[in-house]
Design a protein around this motif. Structure first.
Motif, PDB file in Angstrom:
ATOM      1  N   THR A 225       0.507   1.561   4.229  1.00  0.00           N
ATOM      2  CA  THR A 225      -0.736   2.192   4.684  1.00  0.00           C
ATOM      3  C   THR A 225      -0.669   3.702   4.550  1.00  0.00           C
ATOM      4  OG1 THR A 225      -1.033   0.380   6.266  1.00  0.00           O
ATOM      5  CG2 THR A 225      -2.344   2.376   6.621  1.00  0.00           C
ATOM      6  N   THR A 226       0.496   4.278   4.836  1.00  0.00           N
ATOM      7  CA  THR A 226       0.671   5.721   4.673  1.00  0.00           C
ATOM      8  C   THR A 226       0.460   6.141   3.219  1.00  0.00           C
ATOM      9  OG1 THR A 226       2.244   5.774   6.523  1.00  0.00           O
ATOM     10  CG2 THR A 226       2.277   7.641   4.994  1.00  0.00           C
ATOM     11  N   HIS A 228      -1.307   4.511   0.980  1.00  0.00           N
ATOM     12  CA  HIS A 228      -2.731   4.364   0.665  1.00  0.00           C
ATOM     13  C   HIS A 228      -3.521   5.550   1.208  1.00  0.00           C
ATOM     14  CE1 HIS A 228      -1.904   0.584  -1.013  1.00  0.00           C
ATOM     15  NE2 HIS A 228      -1.927  -0.158   0.093  1.00  0.00           N
ATOM     16  N   THR A 229      -3.156   6.003   2.407  1.00  0.00           N
ATOM     17  CA  THR A 229      -3.837   7.169   2.990  1.00  0.00           C
ATOM     18  C   THR A 229      -3.588   8.415   2.151  1.00  0.00           C
ATOM     19  OG1 THR A 229      -3.580   6.215   5.204  1.00  0.00           O
ATOM     20  CG2 THR A 229      -4.079   8.567   5.068  1.00  0.00           C
ATOM     21  N   ARG A 232      -5.777   8.321  -0.864  1.00  0.00           N
ATOM     22  CA  ARG A 232      -7.148   8.743  -0.568  1.00  0.00           C
ATOM     23  C   ARG A 232      -7.225  10.248  -0.349  1.00  0.00           C
ATOM     24  NH1 ARG A 232      -6.944   4.051   2.708  1.00  0.00           N
ATOM     25  NH2 ARG A 232      -6.713   5.339   4.559  1.00  0.00           N
ATOM     26  N   LEU A 233      -6.214  10.801   0.333  1.00  0.00           N
ATOM     27  CA  LEU A 233      -6.209  12.250   0.545  1.00  0.00           C
ATOM     28  C   LEU A 233      -6.089  13.004  -0.759  1.00  0.00           C
ATOM     29  CD1 LEU A 233      -3.937  12.608   3.716  1.00  0.00           C
ATOM     30  CD2 LEU A 233      -6.389  13.040   3.565  1.00  0.00           C
TER      31      LEU A 233
END
Length: 458
Positions: A225-226, A228-229, A232-233
């Motif tokens: 998840t990190t 993926h974040t 996106r960032l």
């Protein structure tokens, strides 16, 4: 106050909780054990001795008392003494074993209990005994039956229990605390590694990613998840940088043109055509205003701002658009429609139609078709022009901000490249979609919005 006393570290917190839970469980178990174990152990011995004493007393009542008394298992001593102190009968162990000292038994047919330390003949080492006595009447007169059993095994068991309770409990608590500390530290090691890797990632370099452990547990999901974040960032930062660069470029052109016109007019005031200069300056200012308005609206949509919403009839908005554009270069043909209710912002939905029709007007040759139709649970808005169309590989690119295809730049140099991106953002904000579909000749844009169902009256 409680937060100050409670440790902040997760490892220390879990260790404290585990130790407290273990302490509560062990303390409760220890208290119950200390409260029940001595009585239970002595109760077993007492039951054996009492059974043997009552058996001998029954034999004494009937006059069938032997001289030598046979002891049952784990009952070492039995003896019968008359009221004048004469030994009537005894077990074999009393001949050379410990000396059983009689104790007073006042009431007949009642069992009395005491504990005595008795030593064997020739030794001074005492043995702890549980002694029971019972006075009965016999054909030869009253006698007292005594029985005794050693409490050595009971005392040994109680010593072990006390040792385990008072020494074993602290050792178990220390073992629980140490094990919890080590296990939690091992479990949190990937989290600490992720933290260090995240600390090294800066806004200037968002391309780095954290390592994902292959354990398949929550830490794996956290790392994935990190990443993926971070993806996106990185995309958001890249979009923002490109957006700022494009915005700067698009704003620089009208500003430069406006400044050049004013500088020339100011340098040669007698030769300047002031009405024409003012008209060109107003045109540049209008283009700046349009770009800034679209940028502000995009910024609000990006920030998730929710304007005031109500039920809007898309058919009425379409009719207003056609009425306002009467006499334009390219006529707009609106198909007849009834009602198409949508719940949303009237200003934004009108802006969506304005941008779609402006885009069609720039590219259309002779005709624009506008259709608003209600299909089941959705409202479909279709804008079709008969221009050059949009190539398949450009049908998504036209929704990128400040993206203007070469054909669009050649036909209209005053566009900003924000109309279609803004329209798609408005559609998405209203839980809808906006796409370019296959059509020839020309281009066809289709916007789908959820229909607003009025609640039924009771």
């Amino acid at each position: 106050m409680l937060t100050r006393l409670f440790p902040r570290s997760i490892r220390a917190r879990l260790t404290t909780i585990a130790t407290l839970v273990a302490a509560i469980v062990l303390s409760t178990t220890s208290i119950l054990t200390l409260a029940t174990a001595p009585d239970n152990l002595e109760g077993v011995v007492q039951s054996r001795v009492e059974l043997a004493v009552r058996r001998v007393a029954s034999e004494a009542r009937t006059g069938e008392l032997p001289k030598v008394l046979q002891t049952p298992p784990r009952v070492q001593l039995l003896q019968v003494i008359s009221d004048d102190g004469r030994l009537v009968a005894a077990s074999p162990a009393l001949t050379d074993g410990p000396q059983m000292k009689p104790f007073p038994v006042p009431e007949p047919e009642t069992v009395y209990t005491t504990e005595l330390n008795m030593s064997r003949k020739g030794t001074e080492i005492g043995v702890h005994y549980l002694v029971m006595g019972m006075r009965v009447n016999t054909p030869n007169g009253p006698v007292t039956v005594y029985g005794a059993s050693s409490l050595t095994d009971v005392d040994r068991a109680l010593r072990w229990i006390f040792l385990l309770v008072f020494l074993g409990t602290p050792l178990i608590l220390a073992l629980v605390a140490g094990t919890t500390w080590a296990v939690v530290a091992f479990a949190l090691r990937p989290v600490e590694r992720i933290r260090k890797e995240m600390a090294e990632i800066t806004g200037q370099d968002l391309s780095r990613r954290v390592s994902v452990p292959d354990t398949g547990d929550e830490i794996t999901y956290l790392a994935a998840t990190t990443n993926h974040t971070l993806d996106r960032l990185e995309r958001s930062a890249e979009t923002q940088r490109r957006f700022v660069a494009d915005a700067s470029h698009e704003l620089r052109s009208p500003i430069s043109a406006l400044r050049a016109q004013l500088e020339v007019a100011n340098a040669y005031p007698e030769e300047a055509d002031w009405p024409s200069t003012c008209m060109r300056a107003l045109s540049s200012a209008e283009r700046l205003t349009s770009i800034i308005d679209e940028l502000l609206l995009l910024a609000k949509l990006d920030a998730g701002a929710v304007p005031e919403r109500r039920v809007v009839d898309m058919c009425r908005l379409a009719e207003d658009q056609v009425f306002r554009r009467a006499g334009a270069r390219v006529p707009i043909h609106l198909d007849q429609c009834g009602t198409a209710p949508v719940f949303g912002s009237p200003v934004q939905l009108d802006r969506l139609l304005t941008n779609l029709l402006d885009n069609a007007t720039r590219h259309a040759a002779t005709r624009i078709d506008l259709t608003v139709a209600r299909e089941a649970d959705r409202v479909v808005v279709t804008v079709t022009d008969d221009g050059d169309g949009i190539a398949p590989h450009d049908r998504e690119r036209v929704f990128e901000r400040f993206m203007r295809l070469p054909e669009a730049r050649a036909k209209d140099k005053g566009g900003s490249g924000l109309g279609l991106p803004l329209s798609r953002e408005i559609a998405i904000a209203h839980r809808g979609t906006l796409v370019v579909v296959e059509h020839s000749p020309g281009a066809r844009l289709v916007c789908v919005l959820p229909v607003h169902e009025r609640p039924e009256r009771p």
